[in-house]
Structures are given as structure tokens and as C-alpha cells.
Design a protein around this motif. Structure first.
Motif, short mmCIF file in Angstrom:
data_model
loop_
_atom_site.label_atom_id
_atom_site.label_comp_id
_atom_site.label_asym_id
_atom_site.label_seq_id
_atom_site.Cartn_x
_atom_site.Cartn_y
_atom_site.Cartn_z
N SER A 121 -66.74 10.62 90.60
CA SER A 121 -65.35 10.99 90.88
C SER A 121 -64.37 10.15 90.05
O SER A 121 -63.15 10.36 90.14
N ILE A 212 -68.13 19.48 87.61
CA ILE A 212 -67.32 18.48 88.28
C ILE A 212 -65.88 18.64 87.85
O ILE A 212 -65.60 18.88 86.67
N LYS A 213 -64.97 18.53 88.82
CA LYS A 213 -63.53 18.64 88.56
C LYS A 213 -62.84 17.45 89.22
O LYS A 213 -63.00 17.22 90.41
N ASN A 214 -62.10 16.68 88.42
CA ASN A 214 -61.35 15.53 88.94
C ASN A 214 -59.88 15.69 88.58
O ASN A 214 -59.55 16.06 87.45
N ASN A 216 -56.03 13.55 89.23
CA ASN A 216 -55.39 12.36 89.75
C ASN A 216 -53.90 12.37 89.42
O ASN A 216 -53.51 12.72 88.31
N THR A 234 -55.98 11.50 94.61
CA THR A 234 -57.11 11.89 93.77
C THR A 234 -57.89 13.01 94.43
O THR A 234 -58.14 12.97 95.64
N SER A 236 -61.46 15.37 93.92
CA SER A 236 -62.74 15.53 93.21
C SER A 236 -63.56 16.61 93.90
O SER A 236 -63.72 16.59 95.13
N ASN A 237 -64.07 17.53 93.11
CA ASN A 237 -64.96 18.57 93.60
C ASN A 237 -66.13 18.69 92.64
O ASN A 237 -65.92 18.74 91.42
N SER A 267 -67.08 16.88 97.88
CA SER A 267 -65.64 16.88 97.67
C SER A 267 -65.08 15.57 98.20
O SER A 267 -65.60 15.00 99.17
#
Length: 639
Positions: A121, A212-214, A216, A234, A236-237, A267
Motif C-alpha cells: 500500500s 493494485i491501486k493506491n 493519497n 490514503t 489502497s485496493n 482494501s
């Protein structure tokens, strides 16, 4: 406001190009132990990596960087690339992450169960500095800091750029980073995405694809010269599929095939709030709060766990030319909801740490921590179960500067690890599918006495650190493979030698080296009726090496690194009797970068020589990891 958030950009291992513009090595300020200390005068063992160390490595993610550049032993947790096992100083791949604290900007990433810290993440491009404390950190960080601490500090103000890359197995990724700052406000936005179609295939021709997707967003507001306020969010998935273990025959013939895949979804949504007020340059207070909602779901089994973690920390700080002191309180409140049952773990602690410059060359440090850990299990329709512990941590250190470039240090640290909630409960499957759960009363917190002595030699073109360590453990925790219940090793010990070196050969050529020799043994374990006595702890390699070589010419820079870990006993082989051992690990990476003004074009090959690597968990039980050559290439545009 001075030193509000560490933003050190001092280069560790750099070269004379328009991107890496210095040809000397300088000492770096260590911020992870609450009291800021020049690394040459540190009374404990350190390993530090700057943003430019990260940039030059061209690592794909933080796990890639730690595995190929540092002394941290990193391996996918039973094949899971997004939740990888971490280990330093010989605690083993199975339980190493439980004995190591990972912090991001002061937020604790350790989980209350057996799950490793979710470093996936953290976008690698957002990291300003990574500080690794070895055999120390228990006074400030408390529960779980037996091996040490990995402290990750992200950018205070983002750079503005767009980055994208493509690779084999239909790998692709992209980053957009935006930052704005003036005298009063700093605003950041960051989006990171990566995915791959995978290369391991099951019998139904499904592949181990993942994504992965972040995201912020953060804001730092300085309304006055003395006050700083911060706010961050933040998201995250991630979704990953990884294969089941295969036999040695399958591993040697075709590691790309497995019987079935496990699919897991993660997540994490984190909100952080912070404040700092400086009464004067020598006296300030700060406070930080974070709230994380996290979910882990095993899609195949329709099993879902929900976590909520709340963390609060506050310190009061004073320093002058001779004396530095910090006193603080911190608290952690974590709960896990699974199948209608709720388990909570709460940590509350107070600590103080002092550093005294007795003379210009002699530095002493000491610290004390008192921590309370409470557990509560709330099963549906049953009486709540509770347990708690009070545990202390201590630290004593000394550093003596021999010459302008050399210093020696010695450190004694007492640390502890309380059981995570998976270890603290014993499960009875005799009436399956009804499973009864009770507190595992024979599980005790582990306590460790760490001894470290070291030598530092910092020249303009060379940075050398050498340390010897020993750790004496009482009640080291593990899961017995014969009963699948968690228990204690009565007495155990670890010792070893660590070497860290960065050398600028000339303005265009440089090397880096990280080597550790580790012995980790079980001295006495009563639960196994003596079967484990005198045996080596499984999953610990005696020899661990990462070495790098970089060269620059015109607008091009190239970097080659090699990681090696010697063979070890399979993860569950506490009797050291399995016919198959953990095979030695080899991986060579090569990167090439072209830089012109605001444009950077890069490419990297990982596992250049196509080495067949894996994690042995038993005889004929192997998870292939980094077992084939991979590559990617991309570009980065700054503006």
C-alpha cells in the motif's frame, strides 16, 4: 520551524550526472529513534537509504527494493506477492514480520494477527527515506521490536511528474504525482496503479493475475512559524491470485503450473491527523493520530475479515548542546471481526529516552518503556474472554568518535513481543464444523536481550559499517507443525556479523554491498519433548548478500545488483530432518536509464539469469518465487 518533518535529501550513493550531482558521501541524520542523531554518533546499528538510492535502483515496488538493496530478507508470504514476509537478524520467514516493527510516518503497519505488514500500500516513488534500526527501537516502538524497526518516511512535498511502464506477462503501471507548496501550505496528490496477467496457471487455465491501486491526498498547513498541522487520506485496493505449493518434480520441470489458485482481496483506508508546536528551537511537542479500516477477503472460501486500527502518539521534546530528551505516550486499539466474532488487542505505553553528549567525542543514550497489552475475545452467544500483560523495555548505548571519520558503539536493548491474536487462541476442531476457541494460556510474551557492538568509517568516497550482534531469547513464539498450536521455545539465541559498505570508485563508477552472517538456534523447547533442542531455526539463511555496481556515461546510467541467500531448513522443519531443504536463492537485476532535461527513459531486467527460486514449507511443498526472468520499460516526465 526547524526539523518539523524529516526531509533529508542527503545522497547516500550518488554519481556525477545531472540527476545524481554529488560525488561524495555524507553522514545522514537518523530520526527513527525519537531523538535525532548523526549516524556516525548513533549508539545503535543503522542502515539508511535515501530517495536517490531508491531512484537509482529502478525497483518496481518497495518489496523489490528491500529484497535487492538492503539486509532485509523478503519473500512472498506463502506465494502472496502483495503481503510479503520480512525478516532481519534470523527470526525466520514465518515469524520474522512479527518480530519487526514497520512504521510509515509514525503509523504502525503491524497487524494484530499473523498477517504480514501490507507494504504494497506504500508507493515506492513517494518514499523520501528508509531507516532500518537493527537490535534496537523497543523503547520508542515497543511491542514487536525484537529484531528492530523499519521506518519509512514519505515526501513532505511531492515532485510533479507522470510515470508509466510496460513489461512481460502484460505487466503495466502508472504514477501521477502532484505537489504544491508555499510559505503556509503544502498540498499533495498521488495516484499509483499496476497490474499483471501473471505467469502461473492452474489446471483450469486461470492465471495468477493481480492489480493494485493506491491514492493519497495530504495537506500540511503552517499558520504561524511555530505551529504545523497536517491531514492525510490514503486509499489502497488490491486483488491477487497465487498458486498452491507444488512438488519438487513439478518445480524443476515446470514451476508455471499449479493445481489451483488462491484469490485474495485487500482494501485499506487510512486517515491521519498531526500537529506540532515549537515553543522555541529547543523545546516542542507533537501529536499524531491515525484511523485505518482494512478488509481482507479470501474469495475462494468466502472468508472475510474486517479490521479497524486506531493509533495515537504524542511526545514532548527538549534538546541543547549536551542533552536531548524525549518523553511520550502512545496507544494502539485494534479489532478484527470474522464470522461474527470480535477480537481486540489494545496497547498503551509511556516511554522516555535520553541522549547525553558527555564530551565532543563521547555520547551516551538510555531509555525505558512500560507497556500494557490487553486482549478480549467476544464470541457470539458466549462469555467474553480477557487477558492482559505489563511488560518493560530498556535500552543503553554508547558511541565514541575515534577520529573525524571513525567511531565505535555498543548497545544493549531489552525488547518484547506479545502474542498476536492468532497465536493467543487455541482452536479445537474435534467437533468440526463446530470450532471451539479458547485463550491459549501457555503462550507467554517473548523477551529478548540484544547485544550489539559496531564500527563506523565514513570517508568522502566510502561509507563502511560493521557490527557484531547476539540475541538471547526467552519464550520465542512459534506454531508447532506437529500440533498446529502456538507455543513457546523456552530458550533460544541468535548471533551474527553484519557488513554494510558504499564505495564511490570515481565520479562515474560506484559499488554497494550488504552482507550478514546469521546463526539462529533453539537451545531448549520443552513442548517438543526435546526433539527441537539444539536445532537450527527453520527459514533462516546463514549467508545473506546483496551487492551492486553502477556506472554512468554521458546521459546514461546503469546499475546491476545481485541478491544471494544460502540454503536453509524448510519453514516447518523444526527437527531439521526433512529430506528437502530450502534451496539457495540467486537473482541478478540490471537497469538502464537515459535522462535528458525533464525526460527519463528506463528499463529493467529482473532475475537476469533465469534462476529457479522457491520457498520450501515442507517436503515436496514449494512455492515458486522469482523463478523466471522478467522485464519492464517505461518513461517518466517531470514538470
Amino acid at each position: 520551524m526547524k526539523n518539523k518533518i524529516s526531509t533529508s535529501l542527503v545522497a547516500g550513493l550518488l554519481i556525477a550526472t545531472n540527476l545524481y550531482s554529488t560525488d561524495t558521501l555524507e553522514t545522514i541524520t537518523v530520526t527513527s529513534n525519537a531523538i535525532e542523531t548523526d549516524e556516525k554518533k548513533a549508539t545503535f546499528s543503522t542502515e539508511i537509504y535515501t530517495k536517490k538510492d531508491i531512484e537509482i535502483s529502478k525497483s518496481k515496488d518497495i518489496y523489490d527494493f528491500l529484497a535487492s538493496q538492503t539486509s532485509v530478507n523478503v519473500m512472498p508470504n506463502f506465494g502472496n506477492k502483495f503481503s510479503q514476509s520480512l525478516d532481519i537478524r534470523g527470526y525466520g520467514l514465518e515469524n520474522g514480520n512479527q518480530n519487526l516493527i514497520v512504521n510509515v510516518n509514525g503509523r504502525r503497519l503491524n497487524n494484530i494477527d499473523n498477517s504480514p505488514q501490507l507494504l504494497a500500500s506504500i508507493p515506492l516513488e513517494s518514499i523520501e527515506k528508509i531507516e532500518i534500526l537493527k537490535g534496537s527501537g523497543s523503547v520508542v516502538y515497543g511491542d514487536g521490536a525484537n529484531a528492530g524497526v523499519i521506518n519509512i518516511i514519505t515526501d513532505k512535498k511531492n515532485s510533479n511528474y507522470i510515470k508509466t511502464y510496460l513489461g512481460n506477462n502484460t505487466s503495466k503501471g502508472g504514477v501521477v504525482s502532484l505537489g504544491y507548496g508555499n510559505e503556509y501550505i503544502i498540498a499533495n496528490a498521488y495516484v499509483d496503479y499496476s497490474s499483471t496477467d501473471g505467469s502461473i496457471e492452474d489446471i483450469n487455465e486461470n492465471k495468477d493475475e493481480n492489480y493494485i491501486k493506491n491514492k493519497n491526498f495530504s495537506l500540511v498547513f503552517t499558520p504561524t512559524e511555530s505551529l504545523e498541522l497536517s491531514l492525510g487520506r490514503t486509499y489502497s485496493n488490491m486483488n491477487t491470485k497465487y498458486g498452491n505449493p507444488i512438488t519438487l518434480k513439478q518445480f524443476n520441470e515446470n514451476p508455471n503450473k499449479t493445481s489451483s489458485l488462491t484469490e485474495q482481496y485487500f482494501s485499506s483506508y487510512v486517515t491521519t491527523v498531526g500537529a506540532r508546536y515549537d515553543f522555541n528551537p529547543n523545546f516542542w511537542i507533537d501529536a499524531n493520530f491515525s484511523d485505518e479500516d482494512k478488509k481482507s477477503k479470501f474469495v475462494n472460501f468466502n472468508s472475510e475479515s474486517k479490521y479497524n486500527y486506531k493509533t495515537l502518539s504524542s511526545t514532548i521534546n527538549y534538546k541543547d548542546n549536551m542533552f536531548k530528551v524525549v518523553a511520550g505516550i502512545d496507544g494502539f486499539d485494534g479489532d478484527k471481526k470474522e464470522n461474527g466474532n470480535i477480537t481486540t488487542k489494545k496497547n498503551k505505553a509511556a516511554f522516555t529516552s535520553v541522549e547525553l553528549n558527555a564530551t565532543e567525542d563521547l555520547t551516551f543514550s538510555t531509555g525505558f518503556r512500560r507497556e500494557n497489552i490487553e486482549y478480549e475475545y467476544k464470541p457470539q452467544g458466549n462469555t467474553n474472554l480477557k487477558k492482559d500483560h505489563y511488560i518493560n523495555a530498556y535500552d543503553f548505548g554508547v558511541n565514541y568518535v575515534l577520529t573525524e571519520n571513525q567511531s565505535i558503539f555498543a548497545n544493549y536493548n531489552r525488547s518484547f513481543q506479545s502474542p498476536n491474536i492468532d497465536m493467543f487462541f487455541s482452536k479445537d476442531y474435534s467437533n468440526f464444523p463446530l470450532v471451539s476457541i479458547k485463550f491459549n494460556d501457555f503462550i507467554e510474551p517473548s523477551k529478548v536481550q540484544n547485544y550489539t557492538v559496531g564500527y563506523n568509517n565514513f570517508q568522502e568516497n566510502n561509507k563502511l559499517k560493521v557490527s557484531l550482534f547476539r540475541a538471547n531469547l526467552t519464550n520465542e513464539m512459534f506454531t508447532d507443525p506437529n500440533t498446529w498450536e502456538s507455543t513457546n521455545i523456552d530458550k533460544s539465541y541468535k548471533y551474527g556479523f553484519e557488513l554494510y559498505d558504499k564505495f564511490l570508485i570515481n565520479e562515474n563508477l560506484f559499488t554497494s554491498l550488504n552482507y550478514s552472517y546469521i546463526i539462529s538456534k533453539i537451545d531448549r523447547e520443552n513442548e517438543g519433548n526435546g526433539a527441537y533442542n539444539g536445532k537450527k531455526l527453520p527459514g533462516v539463511s546463514k549467508h545473506n548478500l546483496t551487492v551492486g555496481l553502477g556506472y554512468d556515461f554521458y546521459k546514461f546510467s546503469t546499475f546491476v545488483s545481485h541478491s544471494y541467500k544460502s540454503s536453509a531448513y524448510a519453514l516447518n522443519d523444526f527437527e531439521n530432518r526433512f529430506s528437502q531443504k530450502q534451496k539457495h536463492y540467486h537473482s541478478t537485476d540490471l537497469s538502464l536509464t537515459f535522462t535528458h532535461k525533464n525526460l527519463e527513459i528506463f528499463g529493467k531486467i529482473q532475475n537476469l539469469f533465469d534462476q529457479n527460486n522457491g520457498i520450501w514449507v515442507q517436503d515436496d511443498g514449494i512455492y515458486p518465487v522469482n523463478f523466471e526472468r522478467t522485464f519492464y520499460a517505461g518513461m517518466k516526465v517531470s514538470f
